[in-house]
Design a protein around this motif. Sequence first.
Motif, PDB file in Angstrom:
ATOM      1  N   UNK A 215       0.813  -1.213   0.000  1.00 25.97           N
ATOM      2  CA  UNK A 215       0.000   0.000   0.000  1.00 25.97           C
ATOM      3  C   UNK A 215       0.850   1.268   0.000  1.00 25.97           C
ATOM      4  N   UNK A 216       2.150   1.112   0.212  1.00 26.32           N
ATOM      5  CA  UNK A 216       2.997   2.290   0.230  1.00 26.32           C
ATOM      6  C   UNK A 216       4.465   1.921   0.232  1.00 26.32           C
ATOM      7  N   UNK A 217       5.310   2.937   0.168  1.00 24.98           N
ATOM      8  CA  UNK A 217       6.748   2.718   0.194  1.00 24.98           C
ATOM      9  C   UNK A 217       7.403   3.864   0.953  1.00 24.98           C
ATOM     10  N   UNK A 218       8.477   3.520   1.649  1.00 26.61           N
ATOM     11  CA  UNK A 218       9.275   4.508   2.369  1.00 26.61           C
ATOM     12  C   UNK A 218      10.691   4.455   1.813  1.00 26.61           C
ATOM     13  N   UNK A 219      11.241   5.620   1.478  1.00 26.19           N
ATOM     14  CA  UNK A 219      12.591   5.685   0.930  1.00 26.19           C
ATOM     15  C   UNK A 219      13.496   6.475   1.859  1.00 26.19           C
ATOM     16  N   UNK A 220      14.794   6.352   1.622  1.00 24.25           N
ATOM     17  CA  UNK A 220      15.739   7.082   2.469  1.00 24.25           C
ATOM     18  C   UNK A 220      15.594   8.588   2.292  1.00 24.25           C
ATOM     19  N   UNK A 221      15.100   9.023   1.136  1.00 23.80           N
ATOM     20  CA  UNK A 221      14.862  10.443   0.924  1.00 23.80           C
ATOM     21  C   UNK A 221      13.815  10.987   1.873  1.00 23.80           C
ATOM     22  N   UNK A 222      12.740  10.202   2.078  1.00 24.76           N
ATOM     23  CA  UNK A 222      11.700  10.622   3.013  1.00 24.76           C
ATOM     24  C   UNK A 222      12.245  10.685   4.441  1.00 24.76           C
ATOM     25  N   UNK A 223      13.100   9.751   4.776  1.00 19.92           N
ATOM     26  CA  UNK A 223      13.688   9.739   6.120  1.00 19.92           C
ATOM     27  C   UNK A 223      14.565  10.960   6.338  1.00 19.92           C
ATOM     28  N   UNK A 224      15.367  11.311   5.351  1.00 20.45           N
ATOM     29  CA  UNK A 224      16.231  12.485   5.485  1.00 20.45           C
ATOM     30  C   UNK A 224      15.408  13.756   5.673  1.00 20.45           C
ATOM     31  N   UNK A 225      14.321  13.849   4.914  1.00 20.51           N
ATOM     32  CA  UNK A 225      13.483  15.036   5.051  1.00 20.51           C
ATOM     33  C   UNK A 225      12.817  15.094   6.421  1.00 20.51           C
ATOM     34  N   UNK A 226      12.458  13.922   6.958  1.00 23.51           N
ATOM     35  CA  UNK A 226      11.836  13.899   8.289  1.00 23.51           C
ATOM     36  C   UNK A 226      12.851  14.290   9.361  1.00 23.51           C
ATOM     37  N   UNK A 227      14.077  13.817   9.212  1.00 28.09           N
ATOM     38  CA  UNK A 227      15.110  14.165  10.179  1.00 28.09           C
ATOM     39  C   UNK A 227      15.383  15.668  10.174  1.00 28.09           C
ATOM     40  N   UNK A 228      15.267  16.285   9.005  1.00 34.27           N
ATOM     41  CA  UNK A 228      15.525  17.715   8.886  1.00 34.27           C
ATOM     42  C   UNK A 228      14.392  18.570   9.448  1.00 34.27           C
ATOM     43  N   UNK A 229      13.151  18.092   9.304  1.00 31.57           N
ATOM     44  CA  UNK A 229      11.997  18.929   9.621  1.00 31.57           C
ATOM     45  C   UNK A 229      11.327  18.614  10.953  1.00 31.57           C
ATOM     46  N   UNK A 230      11.516  17.408  11.488  1.00 36.18           N
ATOM     47  CA  UNK A 230      10.798  17.015  12.708  1.00 36.18           C
ATOM     48  C   UNK A 230      11.691  17.153  13.940  1.00 36.18           C
ATOM     49  N   UNK A 231      11.078  17.655  15.012  1.00 44.16           N
ATOM     50  CA  UNK A 231      11.802  17.743  16.279  1.00 44.16           C
ATOM     51  C   UNK A 231      11.896  16.384  16.959  1.00 44.16           C
ATOM     52  N   UNK A 232      11.018  15.474  16.586  1.00 45.23           N
ATOM     53  CA  UNK A 232      11.018  14.130  17.171  1.00 45.23           C
ATOM     54  C   UNK A 232      10.821  13.117  16.035  1.00 45.23           C
ATOM     55  N   UNK A 233      11.855  12.921  15.205  1.00 48.36           N
ATOM     56  CA  UNK A 233      11.695  12.135  13.971  1.00 48.36           C
ATOM     57  C   UNK A 233      11.430  10.654  14.193  1.00 48.36           C
ATOM     58  N   UNK A 234      11.669  10.150  15.400  1.00 50.49           N
ATOM     59  CA  UNK A 234      11.503   8.712  15.623  1.00 50.49           C
ATOM     60  C   UNK A 234      10.133   8.342  16.158  1.00 50.49           C
ATOM     61  N   UNK A 235       9.268   9.300  16.322  1.00 49.01           N
ATOM     62  CA  UNK A 235       7.910   8.979  16.757  1.00 49.01           C
ATOM     63  C   UNK A 235       7.023   8.738  15.548  1.00 49.01           C
ATOM     64  N   UNK A 236       5.941   8.031  15.768  1.00 48.82           N
ATOM     65  CA  UNK A 236       5.002   7.770  14.692  1.00 48.82           C
ATOM     66  C   UNK A 236       5.157   6.372  14.112  1.00 48.82           C
ATOM     67  N   UNK A 237       4.434   6.143  13.030  1.00 47.96           N
ATOM     68  CA  UNK A 237       4.378   4.812  12.434  1.00 47.96           C
ATOM     69  C   UNK A 237       4.650   4.892  10.926  1.00 47.96           C
ATOM     70  N   UNK A 238       4.835   3.728  10.342  1.00 47.72           N
ATOM     71  CA  UNK A 238       5.135   3.664   8.909  1.00 47.72           C
ATOM     72  C   UNK A 238       4.079   4.379   8.081  1.00 47.72           C
ATOM     73  N   UNK A 239       2.816   4.249   8.456  1.00 47.77           N
ATOM     74  CA  UNK A 239       1.730   4.872   7.697  1.00 47.77           C
ATOM     75  C   UNK A 239       1.832   6.393   7.671  1.00 47.77           C
ATOM     76  N   UNK A 240       2.533   6.961   8.668  1.00 47.75           N
ATOM     77  CA  UNK A 240       2.681   8.419   8.733  1.00 47.75           C
ATOM     78  C   UNK A 240       3.763   8.927   7.783  1.00 47.75           C
ATOM     79  N   UNK A 241       4.631   8.045   7.340  1.00 42.25           N
ATOM     80  CA  UNK A 241       5.786   8.450   6.550  1.00 42.25           C
ATOM     81  C   UNK A 241       5.718   7.992   5.095  1.00 42.25           C
ATOM     82  N   UNK A 242       4.928   6.969   4.828  1.00 41.15           N
ATOM     83  CA  UNK A 242       4.974   6.322   3.509  1.00 41.15           C
ATOM     84  C   UNK A 242       4.366   7.185   2.408  1.00 41.15           C
ATOM     85  N   UNK A 243       4.785   6.859   1.182  1.00 36.85           N
ATOM     86  CA  UNK A 243       4.164   7.395  -0.027  1.00 36.85           C
ATOM     87  C   UNK A 243       3.207   6.334  -0.559  1.00 36.85           C
TER      88      UNK A 243
END
Length: 326
Positions: free
Chosen positions: A243-271
């Motif tokens: 139903x979706x995919x997560x790439x390292x690009x999405x992870x890098x953007x989350x690390x840059x923009x989120x104050x707490x990048x390790x919270x949440x679930x796969x569904x919150x990050x996937x394309x």
Amino acid sequence: MSKIIEQGLKVLEVEAQAILGLRERIGADFEKVVKMVTACKGKLILTGMGKSGQIARKLASTFSSTGTPAVYLHPGESSHGDMGVIENDDLIIALSYGGEVPEFGALYKFIARKGLPLVAITGKAESSLAKSAQAVLNVHVPEEACPLGLAPTASSTATLAMGDAVAMAVMAEKGFSSEDFAIFHPGGSLGYRLLTLVKDVMHTGDALPTVKLETPIREVFSIMTHKDVRGAAGVVDEKGDLVGVITDGQIRRRLEKSNDPLTGFAKDLMTTNPRTVDANELAEKALFVMEQFQINMLFVLDKDATQARKPVGILHVQDLLRAKVR
């Protein structure tokens, strides 16, 4: 301009015009020959002497590699036992620009006795060869490219072009595909490229990085780091469908923009609605998709499986490059 360059250009011009002049000959006679070859239940026997013989050899190879079995028969050797290669369902194609080949004499009689069809490719419509044939392709040219007007140049080029035109028309009539072509060319790079399927080079089993919708992001990071194919993870629902995919690009953007990048679930990050490829598709097609959409990986599905949306593999662009698909 030097005389050498002038001569080279003149040869190309004369031969180009010889080929273009054949366009008016692509008519009823051409169609008849193509239908005769397509309907042939046996093999093609191509024959010719001298330069025509060399072209006949090439055409026999072209026909064979595009789905029509063909062999070359030397007319001089034919009367010394080689006519034994001719069988009852065969079709003979004889090449001779002048159409008067003494070595064809015994062959004409043998063909007539067996009642086999004969196609002539000649530049002389009133020649003995043309009169002996059931169908004639006229390859007459107004001049040779030879400065002396003697060496077969434009005439042999026209003969080859006409033969190729027949072979390609027959190939199209038979519905001969690129996959069929690859089967007859397994040893070359072209054949390898056309024979390699996605399933031949994809990663499967434990190497397939998948997570569930409710997988914590911290765990997603870990899976993406430790699997053989790093930098991506497929997200599957409770049925196992992608139903979706997560790439390292999405992870890098989350690390840059989120104050707490390790919270949440796969569904919150996937394309959602990721691009995929079928396991039985040509690997070359997968590479085309990657290049077109500027992506480095594709999840692989099997459309013929009971669960058609379940990922069965993952393919990275490096896998295709290592497999020499391009």
